[in-house]
Design a protein around this motif. Structure first.
Motif, PDB file in Angstrom:
ATOM      1  N   THR A 318      -3.209  -9.519  -5.678  1.00  0.00           N
ATOM      2  CA  THR A 318      -1.847  -9.936  -5.389  1.00  0.00           C
ATOM      3  C   THR A 318      -1.815 -11.439  -5.110  1.00  0.00           C
ATOM      4  O   THR A 318      -2.831 -12.031  -4.719  1.00  0.00           O
ATOM      5  CB  THR A 318      -1.291  -9.187  -4.172  1.00  0.00           C
ATOM      6  OG1 THR A 318      -2.097  -9.509  -3.026  1.00  0.00           O
ATOM      7  CG2 THR A 318      -1.307  -7.683  -4.404  1.00  0.00           C
ATOM      8  N   ASP A 345      -3.839 -11.493   8.072  1.00  0.00           N
ATOM      9  CA  ASP A 345      -2.631 -10.662   8.031  1.00  0.00           C
ATOM     10  C   ASP A 345      -2.074 -10.400   9.424  1.00  0.00           C
ATOM     11  O   ASP A 345      -0.858 -10.266   9.604  1.00  0.00           O
ATOM     12  CB  ASP A 345      -2.928  -9.335   7.328  1.00  0.00           C
ATOM     13  CG  ASP A 345      -3.069  -9.491   5.827  1.00  0.00           C
ATOM     14  OD1 ASP A 345      -2.642 -10.531   5.286  1.00  0.00           O
ATOM     15  OD2 ASP A 345      -3.608  -8.572   5.181  1.00  0.00           O
ATOM     16  N   LYS A 372       5.881  -0.717   5.140  1.00  0.00           N
ATOM     17  CA  LYS A 372       4.815  -1.036   4.190  1.00  0.00           C
ATOM     18  C   LYS A 372       4.773  -2.543   4.011  1.00  0.00           C
ATOM     19  O   LYS A 372       5.799  -3.177   3.774  1.00  0.00           O
ATOM     20  CB  LYS A 372       5.039  -0.354   2.840  1.00  0.00           C
ATOM     21  CG  LYS A 372       3.918  -0.632   1.831  1.00  0.00           C
ATOM     22  CD  LYS A 372       4.117   0.143   0.546  1.00  0.00           C
ATOM     23  CE  LYS A 372       2.979  -0.137  -0.430  1.00  0.00           C
ATOM     24  NZ  LYS A 372       3.137   0.636  -1.703  1.00  0.00           N
ATOM     25  N   THR A 373       3.581  -3.121   4.158  1.00  0.00           N
ATOM     26  CA  THR A 373       3.425  -4.568   4.018  1.00  0.00           C
ATOM     27  C   THR A 373       2.431  -4.872   2.888  1.00  0.00           C
ATOM     28  O   THR A 373       1.587  -4.055   2.539  1.00  0.00           O
ATOM     29  CB  THR A 373       2.912  -5.204   5.316  1.00  0.00           C
ATOM     30  OG1 THR A 373       1.591  -4.716   5.597  1.00  0.00           O
ATOM     31  CG2 THR A 373       3.829  -4.872   6.480  1.00  0.00           C
ATOM     32  N   GLU A 374       2.552  -6.059   2.347  1.00  0.00           N
ATOM     33  CA  GLU A 374       1.614  -6.558   1.342  1.00  0.00           C
ATOM     34  C   GLU A 374       1.038  -7.861   1.863  1.00  0.00           C
ATOM     35  O   GLU A 374       1.775  -8.805   2.144  1.00  0.00           O
ATOM     36  CB  GLU A 374       2.333  -6.795   0.010  1.00  0.00           C
ATOM     37  CG  GLU A 374       2.850  -5.542  -0.674  1.00  0.00           C
ATOM     38  CD  GLU A 374       1.746  -4.683  -1.292  1.00  0.00           C
ATOM     39  OE1 GLU A 374       0.619  -5.209  -1.471  1.00  0.00           O
ATOM     40  OE2 GLU A 374       2.025  -3.511  -1.581  1.00  0.00           O
ATOM     41  N   GLY A 378      -4.333  -6.462   1.051  1.00  0.00           N
ATOM     42  CA  GLY A 378      -3.681  -5.522   0.135  1.00  0.00           C
ATOM     43  C   GLY A 378      -2.483  -4.909   0.831  1.00  0.00           C
ATOM     44  O   GLY A 378      -1.854  -5.540   1.683  1.00  0.00           O
ATOM     45  N   SER A 379      -2.182  -3.670   0.504  1.00  0.00           N
ATOM     46  CA  SER A 379      -1.036  -3.019   1.138  1.00  0.00           C
ATOM     47  C   SER A 379      -1.486  -2.229   2.369  1.00  0.00           C
ATOM     48  O   SER A 379      -2.591  -1.693   2.412  1.00  0.00           O
ATOM     49  CB  SER A 379      -0.328  -2.090   0.155  1.00  0.00           C
ATOM     50  OG  SER A 379      -1.139  -0.981  -0.161  1.00  0.00           O
ATOM     51  N   GLU A 381       0.340   0.719   5.028  1.00  0.00           N
ATOM     52  CA  GLU A 381       1.489   1.562   5.334  1.00  0.00           C
ATOM     53  C   GLU A 381       1.381   2.037   6.778  1.00  0.00           C
ATOM     54  O   GLU A 381       0.477   2.798   7.113  1.00  0.00           O
ATOM     55  CB  GLU A 381       1.560   2.753   4.377  1.00  0.00           C
ATOM     56  CG  GLU A 381       1.794   2.352   2.927  1.00  0.00           C
ATOM     57  CD  GLU A 381       2.009   3.555   2.030  1.00  0.00           C
ATOM     58  OE1 GLU A 381       2.545   4.577   2.512  1.00  0.00           O
ATOM     59  OE2 GLU A 381       1.631   3.467   0.851  1.00  0.00           O
ATOM     60  N   SER A 390      -4.838   1.677   5.007  1.00  0.00           N
ATOM     61  CA  SER A 390      -5.178   0.555   4.139  1.00  0.00           C
ATOM     62  C   SER A 390      -5.653   1.080   2.793  1.00  0.00           C
ATOM     63  O   SER A 390      -5.845   2.278   2.603  1.00  0.00           O
ATOM     64  CB  SER A 390      -6.275  -0.300   4.787  1.00  0.00           C
ATOM     65  OG  SER A 390      -5.884  -0.789   6.046  1.00  0.00           O
ATOM     66  N   GLU A 391      -5.868   0.168   1.865  1.00  0.00           N
ATOM     67  CA  GLU A 391      -6.395   0.541   0.551  1.00  0.00           C
ATOM     68  C   GLU A 391      -7.918   0.623   0.665  1.00  0.00           C
ATOM     69  O   GLU A 391      -8.607  -0.391   0.722  1.00  0.00           O
ATOM     70  CB  GLU A 391      -5.946  -0.468  -0.502  1.00  0.00           C
ATOM     71  CG  GLU A 391      -4.436  -0.444  -0.715  1.00  0.00           C
ATOM     72  CD  GLU A 391      -3.993  -1.359  -1.829  1.00  0.00           C
ATOM     73  OE1 GLU A 391      -3.785  -0.873  -2.964  1.00  0.00           O
ATOM     74  OE2 GLU A 391      -3.844  -2.564  -1.564  1.00  0.00           O
TER      75      GLU A 391
END
Length: 397
Positions: A318, A345, A372-374, A378-379, A381, A390-391
């Motif tokens: 991203t 972040d 949900k944040t980017e 990464g993202s 939730e 997290s991812e």
């Protein structure tokens, strides 16, 4: 109210009456009907109390155009390298926020403190000192130092806390908090998927955890995940940074396990895998996410799996993540770790929460609920307790 500001008194006796005025930000107090001698005694007593209060603050003084964010991390000791990564990420996050105008015009300043007491203050003393000095957002990590104080932190109602730790229930009973970090429960759930049960025979599992609050919390949760029907589970602990696992590996061999799980910070992971393989183990070794993973040659006959964030695996592309990675390399001369990404972040998202809550720490959690944040990692939730997913991926080396 700033406790570092001194009281100022003007005592003016007049016909056995005195009026005492408290200035510099404190409301005026009028005491009538008090003779001059009593008034002087009252003024002296208040001055002594004010001096004592002014001496309580050990944190630095901040300018009027600064919004301080505290960071209590183990900057010395066994996890110091990871703590520095988190702090580096937070500093870059502050630069990012300030370049965009800060928080309603206020510049974010990171105020670091050593959780291991190199400044002669305990974790609790640092936490209280930051709050006394008006710091209303404090990030705390990691599990080894945070978990023992969790109940104390959970009761804090004058500051908003960001848990940089994997302790599964961190935010559940701490209503004035968020976790902008890897969730240990998610890590345990993902790691447990390595266990296959193709038939009805018993599955034999050995779970080795580092002897710390992190190892206990995340090890216990992983044990809960894998302890299903027809499972024989054996557990033990090791000291962080152990290099000789021969005693453990000999015992493991005699248990004939199908799976061996490692829950630790990663410094001894290579030695651990090589030791169990040397003593004849032929099966699957699996590790949760660790600080600063270094690839190694997996011994023949052993399958090795680990959980890792997609950021660590290079699968997050991203714009926010690419911008962070480039800025980190430019400033520190190396690629950032996943811990640094969470630090970055943390500051970016906490700054948004401060502004959304109009500087009220008790309202900040509302910003994160079901959001949900980017970001760089990464993202993420967040659920209603401000705990994120997290991812994360289970991968084979």
């Amino acid at each position: 109210m700033r406790l570092d500001r001194p009281f100022h008194f003007l005592a003016k006796p007049r016909r056995r009456r005195a009026e005492i005025i408290v200035a510099r930000g404190f409301r005026a107090v009028s005491i009538l009907g008090m003779n001059a001698k009593c008034a002087k005694f009252f003024a002296a007593a208040c001055a002594l109390a004010a001096a004592a209060l002014a001496g309580c603050s050990s944190a630095p003084k901040f300018g009027e155009n600064v919004y301080p964010m505290g960071a209590i991390l183990p900057l010395t000791g066994e996890n110091a390298a990871a703590a520095r990564e988190a702090l580096n990420g937070m500093e870059l996050g502050a630069e990012k926020v300030n370049a965009s105008g800060g928080i309603a015009g206020l510049k974010v300043e990171i105020v670091p403190r050593d959780a291991n007491g190199s400044d002669k203050l305990s974790f609790e003393e640092n936490f209280d000192a930051l709050r006394r000095d008006g710091v209303r957002v404090i990030s705390v990590g990691f599990d080894e130092v945070v978990v023992p104080w969790h109940q104390r932190i959970a009761k804090c109602d004058d500051a908003f806390v960001n848990f940089l730790c994997q302790y599964p229930p961190a935010t559940v009973d701490a209503p004035n908090s968020v976790r902008i970090f890897l969730n240990g429960a998610q890590d345990g759930d993902a790691l447990s998927k390595v266990v296959e049960r193709p038939d009805r025979r018993d599955v034999r599992i050995v779970l080795m955890s580092v002897d710390s609050m992190f190892g206990k919390a995340c090890g216990d949760y992983l044990a809960f995940c894998v302890r299903l029907e027809r499972t024989k589970l054996y557990t033990d602990v090791f000291t962080q940074n152990t290099r000789d696992f021969s005693i453990f590996s000999g015992q493991i061999k005699r248990l004939f396990p199908d799976y061996v799980f490692y829950v630790g910070r990663g410094g001894e992971l290579k030695s651990f895998v090589e030791s169990v393989a040397k003593d004849g183990f032929r099966g699957t070794v699996a590790s949760g996410a660790v600080f600063g993973f270094e690839p190694f040659k997996v011994p023949e006959g052993v399958k090795f799996f680990r959980t890792a964030t997609l950021f660590e695996l290079g699968k997050i592309a991203t714009p926010a993540s690419r911008e962070f990675a480039a800025a980190y390399r430019a400033k520190y001369g190396r690629a950032p770790t996943w811990v640094a990404a969470y630090g970055y972040d943390s500051v970016v998202e906490l700054a948004k929460a401060v502004e959304a809550a109009k500087f009220n720490p008790s309202k900040m959690r509302d910003y994160f609920k079901d959001r949900k944040t980017e970001g760089a990692i990464g993202s993420m939730e967040f659920d209603r307790t401000a705990d994120p997913l997290s991812e994360l991926e289970l991968t084979r080396l």
